[in-house]
Motif scaffolding. Structure first.
Motif, short mmCIF file in Angstrom:
data_model
loop_
_atom_site.label_atom_id
_atom_site.label_comp_id
_atom_site.label_asym_id
_atom_site.label_seq_id
_atom_site.Cartn_x
_atom_site.Cartn_y
_atom_site.Cartn_z
N LEU A 111 14.02 28.19 -6.98
CA LEU A 111 13.71 27.63 -5.78
C LEU A 111 15.23 27.14 -5.03
O LEU A 111 15.39 27.77 -4.06
N ASP A 112 16.56 27.32 -6.00
CA ASP A 112 17.77 27.03 -5.50
C ASP A 112 18.48 28.09 -4.79
O ASP A 112 18.40 28.34 -3.71
N ASP A 113 18.03 29.26 -5.74
CA ASP A 113 18.22 30.70 -5.19
C ASP A 113 17.23 30.73 -4.34
O ASP A 113 17.91 31.54 -2.71
N ALA A 114 16.07 30.17 -4.02
CA ALA A 114 15.36 30.85 -2.68
C ALA A 114 16.17 30.40 -1.35
O ALA A 114 16.15 31.08 -0.05
N GLN A 115 16.29 28.91 -1.79
CA GLN A 115 16.16 27.99 -0.75
C GLN A 115 18.15 28.50 0.14
O GLN A 115 18.37 28.90 1.39
N SER A 124 22.99 36.58 5.52
CA SER A 124 24.54 37.38 5.10
C SER A 124 24.80 37.10 4.50
O SER A 124 26.01 38.25 3.96
N SER A 125 24.06 36.31 3.27
CA SER A 125 25.45 35.60 1.80
C SER A 125 24.47 37.09 0.74
O SER A 125 23.85 36.62 0.90
N SER A 150 21.26 38.94 -4.01
CA SER A 150 21.15 39.67 -5.18
C SER A 150 20.57 38.88 -5.97
O SER A 150 20.69 39.27 -7.05
N LYS A 151 20.51 37.36 -5.77
CA LYS A 151 20.07 37.11 -7.53
C LYS A 151 17.63 37.45 -7.22
O LYS A 151 17.50 37.17 -7.96
N ARG A 152 17.57 37.92 -6.78
CA ARG A 152 16.38 38.37 -6.07
C ARG A 152 16.13 39.09 -7.58
O ARG A 152 17.07 39.70 -7.83
N VAL A 153 14.97 39.33 -7.73
CA VAL A 153 14.46 39.60 -9.10
C VAL A 153 13.99 41.08 -9.00
O VAL A 153 13.37 41.77 -10.25
N GLY A 154 13.31 41.19 -7.66
CA GLY A 154 12.53 42.22 -7.54
C GLY A 154 12.05 41.46 -5.50
O GLY A 154 12.14 40.86 -4.72
N THR A 155 11.39 42.67 -5.33
CA THR A 155 11.13 42.73 -4.06
C THR A 155 9.32 43.53 -3.62
O THR A 155 8.39 44.29 -4.47
#
Length: 715
Positions: free
Chosen positions: A285-289, A296-297, A302-307
């Motif tokens: 949740l922290d990464d998503a927020q 712009s970060s 880049s911490k996503r696991v997929g799209t």
């Protein structure tokens, strides 16, 4: 997608009857098997993945990431076959290095590795896949070291009690495909008359004859590929090494998102499309927020696991491989091969969160962080709509229901004088009351401009501009000219919200000119300005009427022509009496009387008394000017001091507009200013501020203070 669903359905059917078979040893054929003439034996109790400590989701992701639709299709596919060929240098070693990996000494037994260190035989390919999946699953090193190579597979199965199914006879390949037990990712081991051969079943349904392997019948020129199931020579038996045990379905799921428009009346409008909207999947949740708070970060995203990209109906699942760009998806639509890929399997013991990274056409970016929920709690309509398989255990769908607000059009007209040298700073000129009719297509606007009733079908409403020449297509009906003369009505009209219009083509035609200006016969198209305003929870893109590339409507004053022409016609008439009076010259006829001429030559006096009469025409000659003076006396009849201060800047409501209002306005801006530096004009603001939108742009800003000061200076 259909194939994947069918595969799952048939797997569930197979799971029902396989649980009735013995865990070890030979089993009897069920009624279903007899009906299709298929029989097989079952052995062992642990799947290959359970034995090696490999996550099913990680294992399937590794395969899917490296298949033809994956992000790395050349990692395995196309790698040269190197292995058992009698009479060649490659007749007994296990080659394990695909094209996607660098050769390291010791990867393969020979001292000199062929093909620049890249080459695989069938067991080397299987070993490489299992090792990579085990490492990414966090398996122990001892479990990884124990993974079989070459002929060690048979021993490994026996020693580790591996769950497997055995089909016998020359029709074993056909029987396996007809049995309904095959699932994507299962390992297949075939005993042929020339040699054993192994690979992975890669069909989307149990009967889909697709086999991912290295080598076999094509000989030394073969490469790693996906083909029909092949054996080395005539087959005699086939083992299916199961990766899922029917009594212990893995905790896996497919991640999906369903997007709906916030307002349904955009459905079917070709200017709006959900297609290509993209969501990123996070396990924290922290990464998503963090991603949602800073687009712009690169580090955060880049911490996503997929799209997940959604189709035109707003539905999408986490697919294998990379997500195509927006333009590519938009060009090919929902038929793009991306939407045909199988959904990626994920470990559902973890939590997942979605953040939209890209919105569909003319939709706003949604920065909400969505948690994925078990879709078994969703109504049956959802499953039916998307043709999904609903199960009580095993494979599940985890879905986020998202909503996208859409962009609307806010239509605005800015009127300016075409002859500013005549009108700017001149209190006799005002744009107040100029009106424009708005049409949804050019032909309707053209018909209206030509006075035809044919334009009525495309009519959308009208815009009334304020004194400064700014007007918006407002919500609700426009007041009449008479009603707009009432200052309160006018103030209320100009304080209304802009009317939200679906994005498309719009055209304006002037129907009423402001006093002193010519009626324009032009048709003004609306174009986007790049600005936007917030309205009732969604965003409106500002579209301004434009002509010749300029987003301003220029109005020609008409006062100049009448002023120059009227004196021209009246001056002869006023001067004629002047020529007539000296022409009468009755004193000249009386001049013979010699006595009186001298005393009465104050006939020069009579001219003097009459000269004022000739001067009276001169003072009356501005009788031609008197019309111009009467407007001046009549303009105050508009009683600017009485009502315009309340309309245009009487902030403190004392009935007088003065410098105190400018001070009050600046104080209000300081108290109510938003982070973006402006105060959106709405009814949550103090009531007095509703009279402060001096420039009529629907927002309060420092430009309104400037406009207020300019009005004060002109009084």
């Amino acid at each position: 997608m259909k194939k994947a669903r069918k595969a799952l359905s048939l797997f569930l059917t197979a799971a029902v009857f396989l649980t009735m078979l013995g865990a070890v040893g030979t089993s009897a054929a069920t009624a279903e098997e007899e009906s299709v003439g298929v029989s097989y034996e079952t052995f062992g109790s642990r799947t290959m993945l359970e034995s090696a400590g490999i996550s099913y989701a990680v294992y399937m992701k590794w395969l899917e990431d490296h298949d033809p639709d994956g992000a790395y299709p050349d990692y395995y596919l196309g790698t040269p076959y190197v292995g058992y060929f009698a009479g060649t240098p490659f007749d007994g070693d296990d080659y394990r290095t695909p094209n996607g990996e660098s050769y390291r000494a010791g990867d393969v037994p020979p001292a000199a590795a062929p093909y620049n260190g890249h080459g695989m035989n069938c067991t080397g390919f299987m070993w490489n896949v299992l090792v990579n999946a085990a490492e990414r699953s966090g398996a122990s090193q001892s479990a990884i070291n124990a993974l079989p190579a070459m002929s060690g597979n048979l021993t490994y199965w026996a020693n580790h009690d591996i769950y497997r199914l055995r089909f016998s006879g020359t029709n074993c390949i056909r029987d396996a495909l007809r049995s309904g037990v095959l699932e994507k990712g299962d390992a297949i081991w075939i005993n042929g008359s020339d040699d054993w051969h192994t690979g992975f079943f890669y069909g989307d349904s149990p009967s889909d004859d697709r086999f991912w392997h290295s080598g076999a019948q094509n000989g030394i020129s073969s490469v790693n590929r996906i083909s029909a199931i092949e054996s080395c020579g005539t087959p005699s038996e086939l083992y299916v090494i199961k990766m899922i045990h029917p009594s212990r379905p893995p905790k896996i799921g497919r991640l999906a998102v369903k997007v709906s428009p916030k307002y349904s009346y955009v459905d079917g409008n070709p200017n709006y499309s959900l297609l290509g909207g993209k969501y990123c999947v996070f396990t924290s949740l922290d990464d998503a927020q963090a991603a949602a708070s800073d687009y712009s970060s690169t580090a955060a995203w880049s911490k996503r696991v997929g799209t997940i990209a959604v189709n035109a109906s707003g539905f999408g699942t986490l697919k294998t491989g990379a997500c195509p760009g927006y333009d590519e998806l938009a060009e090919q639509g929902s038929s793009h091969e991306y939407f045909k890929r199988s959904s990626q399997l994920m470990d559902i013991t973890r939590k997942y969160f979605l953040v939209q990274q890209r919105a569909g056409m003319n939709y706003e970016l949604d920065k909400t962080v969505y948690a994925l929920n078990d879709a078994r709690t969703v109504s049956n309509g959802f499953w039916k709509e998307h043709n999904l398989v609903r199960t009580a255990s095993g494979l599940r769908y985890y879905v986020a229901n998202a909503v996208n607000a859409y962009y609307a059009s806010a239509l605005r007209i800015s009127v300016a004088s075409a002859s500013p040298e005549l009108t700017d700073g001149n209190g006799d000129f005002s744009f107040e009351g100029a009106r424009f009719a708005v049409y949804s297509d050019y032909q309707s606007a053209l018909a209206a401009a030509e006075g035809s009733a044919d334009g009525a079908s495309g009519y959308q409403g009208q815009i009334i501009v304020n004194k400064l020449g700014v007007g918006w297509l407002r919500s609700g009906a426009a007041p009449s000219d008479e009603a707009m003369r009432d200052p309160v009505t006018a103030a209320q009209y100009h304080a209304r919200q802009a009317r939200p219009m679906l994005i498309g083509e719009y055209y304006a035609v002037q129907t009423v000119a402001a006093p002193g200006y010519q009626l324009s016969g032009k048709i003004y198209p609306f174009i986007k300005t790049g600005d936007s305003v917030q309205q009732s929870g969604f965003t409106e893109l500002i579209c301004s009427a434009a002509y010749d590339g300029d987003t301003t409507v220029y109005q020609e004053p008409v006062t100049e022509e009448p002023t120059t022409e009227e004196p021209a016609t009246e001056e002869p008439t006023t001067e004629e009496p002047a020529t007539e009076e000296p022409a009468i010259e009755e004193p000249t006829t009386e001049e013979p009387i010699t006595e009186e001429p001298i005393t009465e030559e104050p006939a020069t006096e009579e001219p003097t008394t009459e000269e004022p009469a000739t001067e009276e025409p001169t003072t009356e000659e501005p009788a031609t000017g008197e019309p111009t003076e009467e407007p001046t006396t009549e303009e105050p009849a508009i009683e600017e001091p009485t009502f315009e201060p309340r309309l245009f800047g009487d902030i403190n409501g004392d009935g007088v507009m003065n410098i105190n209002d400018a001070t009050e306005f600046q104080r209000a801006l300081a108290d109510f200013r938003k982070p973006d530096g402006t105060l959106i004009l709405d009814f949550k603001a103090p009531a007095s501020l509703l009279y402060a939108d001096i420039d009529g742009d629907g927002r309060l800003s420092i430009s309104d203070v400037t406009a207020l000061q300019r009005l004060l200076a002109s009084r």
